[in-house]
Design a protein around this motif. Sequence first.
Motif, PDB file in Angstrom:
ATOM      1  N   THR A  74     -10.555 -10.915 -38.127  1.00  0.00           N
ATOM      2  CA  THR A  74     -11.384 -10.001 -37.417  1.00  0.00           C
ATOM      3  C   THR A  74     -12.679  -9.527 -38.044  1.00  0.00           C
ATOM      4  OG1 THR A  74      -9.623  -9.714 -35.713  1.00  0.00           O
ATOM      5  CG2 THR A  74     -11.459  -8.107 -35.469  1.00  0.00           C
ATOM      6  N   GLN A  75     -12.074  -8.842 -39.264  1.00  0.00           N
ATOM      7  CA  GLN A  75     -13.297  -8.307 -40.281  1.00  0.00           C
ATOM      8  C   GLN A  75     -14.086  -9.316 -40.645  1.00  0.00           C
ATOM      9  OE1 GLN A  75     -11.288  -5.940 -43.326  1.00  0.00           O
ATOM     10  NE2 GLN A  75      -9.562  -5.914 -42.185  1.00  0.00           N
ATOM     11  N   ALA A  76     -13.833 -10.490 -40.810  1.00  0.00           N
ATOM     12  CA  ALA A  76     -14.762 -11.746 -41.415  1.00  0.00           C
ATOM     13  C   ALA A  76     -15.592 -12.063 -40.096  1.00  0.00           C
ATOM     14  CB  ALA A  76     -13.984 -12.691 -41.793  1.00  0.00           C
ATOM     15  N   ALA A  77     -14.817 -12.067 -38.934  1.00  0.00           N
ATOM     16  CA  ALA A  77     -15.780 -12.547 -37.908  1.00  0.00           C
ATOM     17  C   ALA A  77     -17.068 -11.540 -37.547  1.00  0.00           C
ATOM     18  CB  ALA A  77     -14.888 -12.727 -36.703  1.00  0.00           C
ATOM     19  N   VAL A  78     -16.632 -10.155 -37.769  1.00  0.00           N
ATOM     20  CA  VAL A  78     -17.646  -9.078 -37.623  1.00  0.00           C
ATOM     21  C   VAL A  78     -18.537  -9.270 -38.703  1.00  0.00           C
ATOM     22  CG1 VAL A  78     -18.072  -6.691 -37.416  1.00  0.00           C
ATOM     23  CG2 VAL A  78     -16.139  -7.696 -36.128  1.00  0.00           C
ATOM     24  N   ALA A  79     -18.095  -9.346 -39.903  1.00  0.00           N
ATOM     25  CA  ALA A  79     -19.010  -9.512 -40.804  1.00  0.00           C
ATOM     26  C   ALA A  79     -19.941 -10.499 -40.783  1.00  0.00           C
ATOM     27  CB  ALA A  79     -18.059  -9.578 -42.437  1.00  0.00           C
ATOM     28  N   TYR A  80     -19.439 -11.658 -40.317  1.00  0.00           N
ATOM     29  CA  TYR A  80     -20.353 -12.910 -40.084  1.00  0.00           C
ATOM     30  C   TYR A  80     -21.444 -12.571 -39.033  1.00  0.00           C
ATOM     31  CZ  TYR A  80     -22.216 -17.290 -38.028  1.00  0.00           C
ATOM     32  OH  TYR A  80     -23.075 -18.206 -37.665  1.00  0.00           O
ATOM     33  N   GLU A  81     -21.260 -11.896 -38.018  1.00  0.00           N
ATOM     34  CA  GLU A  81     -22.234 -11.541 -36.949  1.00  0.00           C
ATOM     35  C   GLU A  81     -23.138 -10.673 -37.653  1.00  0.00           C
ATOM     36  OE1 GLU A  81     -22.355  -9.712 -32.440  1.00  0.00           O
ATOM     37  OE2 GLU A  81     -20.415  -9.933 -33.521  1.00  0.00           O
ATOM     38  N   GLN A  82     -22.648  -9.655 -38.375  1.00  0.00           N
ATOM     39  CA  GLN A  82     -23.467  -8.789 -39.045  1.00  0.00           C
ATOM     40  C   GLN A  82     -24.319  -9.395 -40.008  1.00  0.00           C
ATOM     41  OE1 GLN A  82     -21.406  -5.717 -41.607  1.00  0.00           O
ATOM     42  NE2 GLN A  82     -22.724  -4.102 -40.890  1.00  0.00           N
ATOM     43  N   SER A 137      -3.304 -10.668 -41.704  1.00  0.00           N
ATOM     44  CA  SER A 137      -4.129 -11.648 -41.521  1.00  0.00           C
ATOM     45  C   SER A 137      -5.062 -11.969 -40.531  1.00  0.00           C
ATOM     46  CB  SER A 137      -3.322 -13.062 -41.802  1.00  0.00           C
ATOM     47  OG  SER A 137      -2.742 -13.034 -43.015  1.00  0.00           O
ATOM     48  N   GLU A 138      -4.455 -11.667 -39.286  1.00  0.00           N
ATOM     49  CA  GLU A 138      -5.497 -11.552 -38.148  1.00  0.00           C
ATOM     50  C   GLU A 138      -6.387 -10.466 -38.212  1.00  0.00           C
ATOM     51  OE1 GLU A 138      -2.075 -13.455 -34.757  1.00  0.00           O
ATOM     52  OE2 GLU A 138      -2.504 -11.269 -35.245  1.00  0.00           O
ATOM     53  N   ALA A 139      -6.108  -9.266 -38.696  1.00  0.00           N
ATOM     54  CA  ALA A 139      -7.056  -8.307 -38.938  1.00  0.00           C
ATOM     55  C   ALA A 139      -8.084  -8.668 -39.806  1.00  0.00           C
ATOM     56  CB  ALA A 139      -6.355  -6.989 -39.343  1.00  0.00           C
ATOM     57  N   ARG A 140      -7.874  -9.599 -40.826  1.00  0.00           N
ATOM     58  CA  ARG A 140      -8.833  -9.874 -42.028  1.00  0.00           C
ATOM     59  C   ARG A 140      -9.866 -10.912 -41.375  1.00  0.00           C
ATOM     60  NH1 ARG A 140      -4.384  -8.891 -45.746  1.00  0.00           N
ATOM     61  NH2 ARG A 140      -3.515 -10.897 -45.253  1.00  0.00           N
ATOM     62  N   ARG A 161     -10.350 -17.153 -44.041  1.00  0.00           N
ATOM     63  CA  ARG A 161      -9.380 -16.189 -43.217  1.00  0.00           C
ATOM     64  C   ARG A 161      -8.695 -16.614 -42.217  1.00  0.00           C
ATOM     65  NH1 ARG A 161     -11.320 -14.325 -47.242  1.00  0.00           N
ATOM     66  NH2 ARG A 161      -9.442 -15.321 -47.867  1.00  0.00           N
ATOM     67  N   THR A 162      -9.273 -17.428 -41.197  1.00  0.00           N
ATOM     68  CA  THR A 162      -8.625 -18.006 -40.134  1.00  0.00           C
ATOM     69  C   THR A 162      -7.393 -19.110 -40.575  1.00  0.00           C
ATOM     70  OG1 THR A 162     -10.694 -18.259 -39.061  1.00  0.00           O
ATOM     71  CG2 THR A 162      -8.857 -19.438 -38.231  1.00  0.00           C
ATOM     72  N   ALA A 163      -7.611 -19.726 -41.754  1.00  0.00           N
ATOM     73  CA  ALA A 163      -6.505 -20.527 -42.227  1.00  0.00           C
ATOM     74  C   ALA A 163      -5.560 -19.622 -42.802  1.00  0.00           C
ATOM     75  CB  ALA A 163      -7.268 -21.676 -43.579  1.00  0.00           C
ATOM     76  N   ASP A 164      -5.723 -18.590 -43.487  1.00  0.00           N
ATOM     77  CA  ASP A 164      -4.616 -17.863 -44.160  1.00  0.00           C
ATOM     78  C   ASP A 164      -3.822 -17.437 -42.856  1.00  0.00           C
ATOM     79  OD1 ASP A 164      -6.180 -17.814 -46.467  1.00  0.00           O
ATOM     80  OD2 ASP A 164      -6.960 -16.080 -46.388  1.00  0.00           O
ATOM     81  N   ILE A 165      -4.285 -17.445 -41.698  1.00  0.00           N
ATOM     82  CA  ILE A 165      -3.332 -16.930 -40.457  1.00  0.00           C
ATOM     83  C   ILE A 165      -2.171 -17.951 -40.524  1.00  0.00           C
ATOM     84  CG2 ILE A 165      -3.057 -16.525 -38.239  1.00  0.00           C
ATOM     85  CD1 ILE A 165      -5.992 -15.524 -38.032  1.00  0.00           C
ATOM     86  N   GLY A 166      -2.598 -19.211 -40.750  1.00  0.00           N
ATOM     87  CA  GLY A 166      -1.675 -20.164 -40.502  1.00  0.00           C
ATOM     88  C   GLY A 166      -0.656 -20.241 -41.930  1.00  0.00           C
TER      89      GLY A 166
END
Length: 502
Positions: free
Chosen positions: A377-385, A372-375, A310-315
């Motif tokens: 953020t979702q992935a980062a929260v999902a990782y922590e969860q 993309s930035e929102a996705r 998801r981070t690469a998708d922002i680029g």
Amino acid sequence: MKRSNTGSRCGVLAALVLAALASGGCAVGPEYRDPPPVDTGSGWSQPADSNVAEFNNSTWWATLGDPDLTRLAEAALANNLDLQQAQAQIDEARALRDRAAGGHAPVVEIDGSVMRRRQSANGPLPIASIPGVERDQTIYDAGFDAGWEIDLFGRTRRALQSADAVVQAAQAEAVGVRISIAAEVARSYLSLRGAQRELAARTGSVTALTLTRDLVEMRLEAGDAAQAEVDAVDARVAAAEAGIPGIEAQLRSAALELGVLLAQPPERELALLETTADAIVLVPIPLGERADILRRRPDVLAAERRLAARTADIGVATAELFPKISIGASGGFQALDADNLLASTSQTFSVMPLISWRVLDGGRVRAEIRASEARQTQAAVAYEQTVLAALGDAERALANYRLGLEAVERRSRAVEAARRSYGHAQDRYRAGDIALAEQLAEERNLRDAEDAYARTHTSAAVALVALFKALGGGWEGQSDLQAPANARSAVDAITHRNAPEK
């Protein structure tokens, strides 16, 4: 000295290629390095057991020492259909990754055609007035078209990074399926064997109760017992017998489930119902550091890889804000006579550098960047969860197994006490000190204790399987399904960052 047009075109092309190579390190969007920090605590909430025997964590089912369990687990891991689907998902992700990598290469198309046409004599080109030019013509054409978009701002590179991370996430998820399959096989098999022991104890209890009823009926006929005593024993016999069909249903259900897990007809493993096996030995297992599970748990590694994607998708989305430079080239042969098609005078060639820049689009590109930035953020929260859920899963599994071991130990002492008491009752009955009814009562107590022990042992064995699964057991040594090196490195960075200071 006159310079040829061909040389000039080649010079322009070379300059553009050099410019593209010089800008090869430029890629817009954030650069992914590590997942966000997650507080993983300082260690297990319960003290680790000391002097614990070593286990082969990669094939823990074989360490339990049951040949049937080992056979079933290996067969399931070789044939299970969920695993085959997971492998197909890896193949799909790899194919999509190869498609993304193709963005670095030029696109070349070869074509050929024969066209018969008639031009208007009264059109813009006065065909009728030009000597030697006929209205009816046949045009032979053969050539190629090539196009190459220079990845000036890293859109293709970011897309490839995202695709790589998706492949690695699919690999981790496939290992998660493998771990789940091994755990399901072990759970079903151990439940089957436990139900067999429970059924044997329940059947022994029914037998003892039936003999007791016969004795009470004999006393009733002799006038030494009341009908109420017979009814009470009948109620106990019926209650004990009522539990037998449920146990038999558990046995058959577990055997049928094993057949499906092995990708075979459900009845494939019904023969297990005709065999028995010793109960596995339940002992404490080595845990290692609590943070180690973050390196082994495939769900954590998959979540980390999805965050990288998801981070690469922002680029990829950000690159749409910048100009695109592409080079088009075409060449071939064109002639009105097929015999002259390959002549040097029939050659055609063109090179067209192109710069395009989306200046106005109604804010669509910036909206896609925000999405993309929102996705991400979702992935980062999902990782922590996922990290916290993995730690909680391991802690619960550890507590359940430790308490299960304690319960098994207490049930074992109860069985030993009941067995000694029954032995004393047998001796006293043979000596004539007590009646048969009293001996049968002690036998019922023993069978009830064995029944309770069988159920407690099965519950603890299933808890052991859950603990192996929670710790990520079954990961190592899986060749094509290994954890991605960069995923492990990223998780290592997090676990080191959260390690307690010494």
